[in-house]
Enzyme design. Structure first.
Site, PDB file in Angstrom:
ATOM      1  N   LYS A 165       0.741  -1.193  -0.062  1.00  0.00           N
ATOM      2  CA  LYS A 165      -0.007  -0.060   0.038  1.00  0.00           C
ATOM      3  C   LYS A 165       0.654   1.172  -0.056  1.00  0.00           C
ATOM      4  O   LYS A 165       0.714   2.148  -0.835  1.00  0.00           O
ATOM      5  CB  LYS A 165      -1.050  -0.181   1.217  1.00  0.00           C
ATOM      6  CG  LYS A 165      -1.962  -1.129   1.247  1.00  0.00           C
ATOM      7  CD  LYS A 165      -3.001  -0.851   2.260  1.00  0.00           C
ATOM      8  CE  LYS A 165      -2.116  -0.738   3.478  1.00  0.00           C
ATOM      9  NZ  LYS A 165      -1.638  -2.068   4.111  1.00  0.00           N
ATOM     10  N   ARG A 205     -11.273  -0.877   7.688  1.00  0.00           N
ATOM     11  CA  ARG A 205     -10.723  -2.147   7.979  1.00  0.00           C
ATOM     12  C   ARG A 205     -11.978  -3.172   8.247  1.00  0.00           C
ATOM     13  O   ARG A 205     -11.678  -4.251   8.496  1.00  0.00           O
ATOM     14  CB  ARG A 205      -9.806  -2.365   8.764  1.00  0.00           C
ATOM     15  CG  ARG A 205      -8.500  -1.694   8.252  1.00  0.00           C
ATOM     16  CD  ARG A 205      -7.398  -1.669   9.372  1.00  0.00           C
ATOM     17  NE  ARG A 205      -5.971  -1.068   8.697  1.00  0.00           N
ATOM     18  CZ  ARG A 205      -4.772  -0.905   9.312  1.00  0.00           C
ATOM     19  NH1 ARG A 205      -4.798  -1.569  10.758  1.00  0.00           N
ATOM     20  NH2 ARG A 205      -3.800  -0.202   9.107  1.00  0.00           N
ATOM     21  N   ARG A 228      11.220  -5.945   7.159  1.00  0.00           N
ATOM     22  CA  ARG A 228      10.941  -4.470   7.031  1.00  0.00           C
ATOM     23  C   ARG A 228      11.504  -3.396   7.991  1.00  0.00           C
ATOM     24  O   ARG A 228      11.480  -3.959   9.163  1.00  0.00           O
ATOM     25  CB  ARG A 228       9.301  -4.105   6.796  1.00  0.00           C
ATOM     26  CG  ARG A 228       9.084  -2.702   6.541  1.00  0.00           C
ATOM     27  CD  ARG A 228       7.469  -2.858   6.181  1.00  0.00           C
ATOM     28  NE  ARG A 228       6.524  -3.254   7.106  1.00  0.00           N
ATOM     29  CZ  ARG A 228       5.309  -3.092   7.040  1.00  0.00           C
ATOM     30  NH1 ARG A 228       4.835  -3.030   5.872  1.00  0.00           N
ATOM     31  NH2 ARG A 228       4.571  -3.455   8.121  1.00  0.00           N
ATOM     32  N   ARG A 238       9.273  -1.676  13.523  1.00  0.00           N
ATOM     33  CA  ARG A 238       8.076  -1.417  14.305  1.00  0.00           C
ATOM     34  C   ARG A 238       7.708  -2.636  15.260  1.00  0.00           C
ATOM     35  O   ARG A 238       7.961  -3.574  15.123  1.00  0.00           O
ATOM     36  CB  ARG A 238       6.798  -1.070  13.390  1.00  0.00           C
ATOM     37  CG  ARG A 238       6.833   0.137  12.706  1.00  0.00           C
ATOM     38  CD  ARG A 238       5.733   0.366  11.442  1.00  0.00           C
ATOM     39  NE  ARG A 238       4.581  -0.774  12.083  1.00  0.00           N
ATOM     40  CZ  ARG A 238       3.410  -0.427  10.872  1.00  0.00           C
ATOM     41  NH1 ARG A 238       3.284   0.125   9.970  1.00  0.00           N
ATOM     42  NH2 ARG A 238       2.377  -1.275  11.364  1.00  0.00           N
ATOM     43  N   ARG A 242      -2.218 -10.157  12.738  1.00  0.00           N
ATOM     44  CA  ARG A 242      -2.872  -9.272  12.072  1.00  0.00           C
ATOM     45  C   ARG A 242      -3.797  -9.620  10.636  1.00  0.00           C
ATOM     46  O   ARG A 242      -4.720  -9.129  10.365  1.00  0.00           O
ATOM     47  CB  ARG A 242      -1.846  -8.033  11.602  1.00  0.00           C
ATOM     48  CG  ARG A 242      -1.477  -7.115  12.881  1.00  0.00           C
ATOM     49  CD  ARG A 242      -0.190  -6.452  12.798  1.00  0.00           C
ATOM     50  NE  ARG A 242      -0.029  -5.529  11.586  1.00  0.00           N
ATOM     51  CZ  ARG A 242       0.968  -5.115  11.075  1.00  0.00           C
ATOM     52  NH1 ARG A 242       2.166  -5.362  11.444  1.00  0.00           N
ATOM     53  NH2 ARG A 242       0.829  -4.231  10.241  1.00  0.00           N
TER      54      ARG A 242
END
Length: 322
Positions: free
Chosen positions: A116, A192, A227, A256, A267
């Site tokens: 995204k 969401r 990431r 993160r 998630r």
């Protein structure tokens, strides 16, 4: 939406080889018109200035459509406008009205690491939409240590959705700001759930298109675990696919707190549970894209859809009276 009204006086009729009046057409997405101020304009002599030309449908100057004493400037934000020449006389009064098209309203969704962020950069760069990321709004609250931020962090650490009452108003307020209303918006990663979608619908925020990036779970997990974030520039790196350029950057990268394999799988379960409910609301405007493809191939599909939407919004609406 705002309109521009332009009055052009003493326009010369464009004619074909048989000296019959023609219709000049500007087929660009937009056109601004400025009347010449000089009273000494020779209407019997075609202008040689590139500023005094009407462009034909191919976008190149047409020698048979030159109109002296008229300055034409293109601007992507305005609709197409047509000019009908008077058959009675070559000198006439023309009033042209250009109406600004409705801005694009885009939602993009997908599982964590579906791409995204990358696609949002490409979309906003080309279409100049206001990028609104619900995740960034939440993280700003968490970083500020606010009451809502602390509560949101608890839910995010469990891989659960943050309650609607915490997020909806933040998103609603951002989409209501002047820049979002004038330029259009790109809502990233929200809604969401069906309840969030219905909340936005209740505030009058309906998308022109809902883009869903679909990526296999094993690829998503690999993308998330590798990431990293550069806290100085805000740039996202991947240890395998997009490593930092220098050792100095590598040394300051952070991960993160929810970018671990355990948390991303939680998630993903939450995402998969809710995505079908959201699609049931936006099904008629949903574009499914294979997010595992190279980023430029993904964007090509999105770009094609957005360009088509923009063309529909900027359909000819100008009129000319004599």
């Amino acid at each position: 939406m705002p309109k521009e009204l332009i009055v052009i006086t003493k326009m010369v009729t464009a004619r074909d080889e048989d000296q019959q009046p023609k219709m000049a057409l500007c087929s660009s997405y937009s056109v601004n018109f400025t009347a010449a101020t000089s009273p000494s304009c020779n209407r019997n002599k075609p202008s040689t200035s590139s500023r005094n030309q009407i462009f034909n449908t191919s976008g190149s100057p047409s020698s048979k459509s030159w109109i002296p004493c008229l300055s034409v400037q293109l601007n992507q934000r305005f609709s197409r406008t047509r000019f009908r020449k008077s058959k009675a006389a070559p000198c006439m009064l023309v009033v042209a009205s250009g109406e600004k098209g409705e801005p694009l309203r885009v939602m993009i969704s997908g599982a964590p690491a579906s791409g995204k962020g990358t696609q949002c950069e490409l979309i906003t760069e080309k279409y100049d939409l206001v990028h609104v990321a619900a995740g960034d709004l939440l993280r700003a609250e968490i970083a500020a240590g606010s009451k809502n931020g602390k509560l949101a962090k608890e839910y995010m650490e469990k891989g659960q959705l943050v309650p609607n009452e915490i997020v909806v108003m933040m998103v609603k307020n951002r989409l209501s700001q002047q820049d979002s209303q004038e330029k259009g918006w790109l809502l990233d990663g929200y809604p969401r759930s069906a309840s969030q979608a219905n909340a936005l619908k209740g505030f009058g925020f309906d998308p022109d298109i809902f883009i869903l990036l679909e990526v296999p779970e094993d690829i998503l997990v690999e993308r998330v675990v590798g990431r990293r974030l550069d806290p100085v520039t805000g740039k996202i790196y991947h240890l395998k696919y997009s490593p930092p350029e220098t050792e100095e950057i590598a040394a300051r990268l952070t991960q993160r707190f929810d970018d671990t394999e355990e948390k991303v799988k939680l998630r993903l379960v939450t995402h998969n549970t809710n995505v079908e409910d959201v699609l049931s609301i936006y099904g008629d405007v949903t574009l499914r894209v294979d997010g595992s493809l190279p980023k430029h191939e993904v964007f090509s599909q999105i770009d094609s859809a957005l360009a088509k939407l923009l063309e529909q919004k900027l359909a000819p609406s100008g009129s000319v009276s004599t």
